[in-house]
Design an enzyme around this catalytic site. Structure first.
Site, PDB file in Angstrom:
ATOM      1  N   LYS A  49      -5.006  10.637  -2.563  1.00  0.00           N
ATOM      2  CA  LYS A  49      -3.361  10.296  -1.870  1.00  0.00           C
ATOM      3  C   LYS A  49      -2.800  10.238  -3.292  1.00  0.00           C
ATOM      4  O   LYS A  49      -1.358  10.631  -3.235  1.00  0.00           O
ATOM      5  CB  LYS A  49      -3.672   8.578  -1.607  1.00  0.00           C
ATOM      6  CG  LYS A  49      -4.051   8.523  -0.271  1.00  0.00           C
ATOM      7  CD  LYS A  49      -4.413   7.030   0.049  1.00  0.00           C
ATOM      8  CE  LYS A  49      -5.242   6.913   1.556  1.00  0.00           C
ATOM      9  NZ  LYS A  49      -5.784   5.419   1.467  1.00  0.00           N
ATOM     10  N   GLN A  93      -6.142  -0.441  -0.549  1.00  0.00           N
ATOM     11  CA  GLN A  93      -7.571   0.344   0.048  1.00  0.00           C
ATOM     12  C   GLN A  93      -8.508  -0.626   0.775  1.00  0.00           C
ATOM     13  O   GLN A  93      -8.924  -1.196  -0.066  1.00  0.00           O
ATOM     14  CB  GLN A  93      -8.026   1.215  -1.076  1.00  0.00           C
ATOM     15  CG  GLN A  93      -9.097   2.174  -0.530  1.00  0.00           C
ATOM     16  CD  GLN A  93      -8.362   3.200   0.389  1.00  0.00           C
ATOM     17  OE1 GLN A  93      -7.336   3.803   0.325  1.00  0.00           O
ATOM     18  NE2 GLN A  93      -9.262   3.685   1.570  1.00  0.00           N
ATOM     19  N   ASP A 116       1.533   0.766   4.946  1.00  0.00           N
ATOM     20  CA  ASP A 116       0.326   0.949   6.122  1.00  0.00           C
ATOM     21  C   ASP A 116       1.026   0.438   7.314  1.00  0.00           C
ATOM     22  O   ASP A 116       0.063   0.603   8.520  1.00  0.00           O
ATOM     23  CB  ASP A 116      -0.849   0.357   5.673  1.00  0.00           C
ATOM     24  CG  ASP A 116      -1.811   1.658   4.848  1.00  0.00           C
ATOM     25  OD1 ASP A 116      -1.752   2.784   5.111  1.00  0.00           O
ATOM     26  OD2 ASP A 116      -2.536   1.376   4.344  1.00  0.00           O
TER      27      ASP A 116
END
Ligand code: NDP
Length: 287
Positions: A49, A93, A116
């Site tokens: 990412k 994460q 997210d």
């Protein structure tokens, strides 16, 4: 004859558009990626990412914490990032170590930096049919890929197998908001093949290699494979037995090069949108 839903090519196109927009407007979006512990798969995801963000002009910072960080200290660190005006998007994460309560951590991210789309505010907005600051990246990538191929969602019977907070549940809301009729299945679902066989669009997100075969597929349906599994040779496989079912479908995503790259592209798009939103609010406050 089936058509491959080429997530990789679309993701590359979207990333180029983002890169162009950032460059032309001299934008400086910044993404903070928080990782805790030494999970090797998580490390690879985070580095991928980070690399992709840098390639397209997004400032990306990996912020690593030791496996044994306490809940309280991790929450404090997230609060620091939340207050930092130069950070526009925060990603934690998952999975986190067992002693950490992930929901409490997600709730420490301000909704307007929640790249997210996992914060209850953003999920609530999504479920109520309103616009959240950000929508979960994998579901968003699935909808965007269907749109690219002009696949109409309204009125379709959609079956999603897998009810996680990151894939199945937000995706069910997105399809519902687009007037599909949605069935959300899980490990306790009875007669799964029978339900899947009624799907015009079948989304497989259970994390079991090549689980879905012809017995689950309606002729000419659209099959989306979210699964990322590794076989004994270390090769990536999906949840769908691609070779077994492809001829029965009208459209199908491959693994790799399907939903995986779309998820990353949507993460970058969400980062850019959160950045633009922060600037819009700033100029409104000035005005
Ligand atoms: P989770 O483990 O959080 O959830 C799995 C879901 O599948 C659960 O709802 C579970 O049911 C259900 N399930 C498991 N086995 C069965 C079964 N035999 N029959 C019916 N339902 C079953 O997984 P995630 O949602 O995080 O991920 C799913 C897959 O998608 C994984 O392979 C993951 O790697 C991949 N993934 C890929 C992404 C991408 O970018 N392409 C992004 C995110 C995930 P129950 O709730 O009852 O336990």
């Amino acid at each position: 004859m089936y058509t491959i839903l080429d997530g990789k090519t679309l993701a590359e196109k979207i990333l180029l558009e983002i890169k162009k927009e950032i460059k032309e407007n001299k934008f400086s979006p910044t993404l903070a990626v928080v990782i805790v512990g030494n999970n090797s798969a998580s490390k690879i995801y985070v580095e991928n990412k980070n690399k992709k963000a840098k390639e397209i002009g997004i400032n990306s910072q990996i912020i690593s914490f030791k496996e044994n960080i306490s809940q309280k200290n991790l929450e404090k660190e997230i609060e620091k990032l939340s207050k930092d005006k130069n950070i526009h998007a925060i990603l934690v994460q998952l999975p986190l170590p067992k002693h950490i309560n992930p929901q409490a951590i997600i709730e420490k991210i301000p909704p307007n930096k929640d790249v997210d789309g996992f914060h209850p505010y953003n999920l609530g907005k999504l479920i109520s049919g309103n616009e959240p600051y950000a929508k979960a990246c994998t579901p968003l990538g699935i909808i965007r890929l269907l749109e690219e191929y002009n696949i109409n969602i309204e009125g379709k019977n959609v079956v999603i197998v897998g009810r996680s907070n990151i894939v199945g549940k937000p995706l069910a809301a997105m399809f519902t908001n687009q007037n599909a009729t949605v069935t959300l299945c899980h490990s306790k679902t009875k007669e799964l093949p029978k339900i899947c066989k009624q799907a015009d669009i079948l989304v497989c997100a259970i994390g079991q290699s090549k689980f879905f075969n012809k017995n689950y597929i309606k002729k000419d349906s659209i099959v989306i494979d979210v699964g990322i599994n590794k076989n004994s040779e270390g090769k990536l496989t999906g949840d769908v037995n691609f070779e077994n079912i492809k001829e029965k479908t009208s459209y199908i995503t491959p693994v790799p090069k399907g939903i995986g790259p779309m998820t990353i592209a949507m993460l970058m798009l969400n980062t850019l949108n959160l950045y633009k939103n922060s600037k819009k609010n700033k100029s409104q406050r000035k005005g």
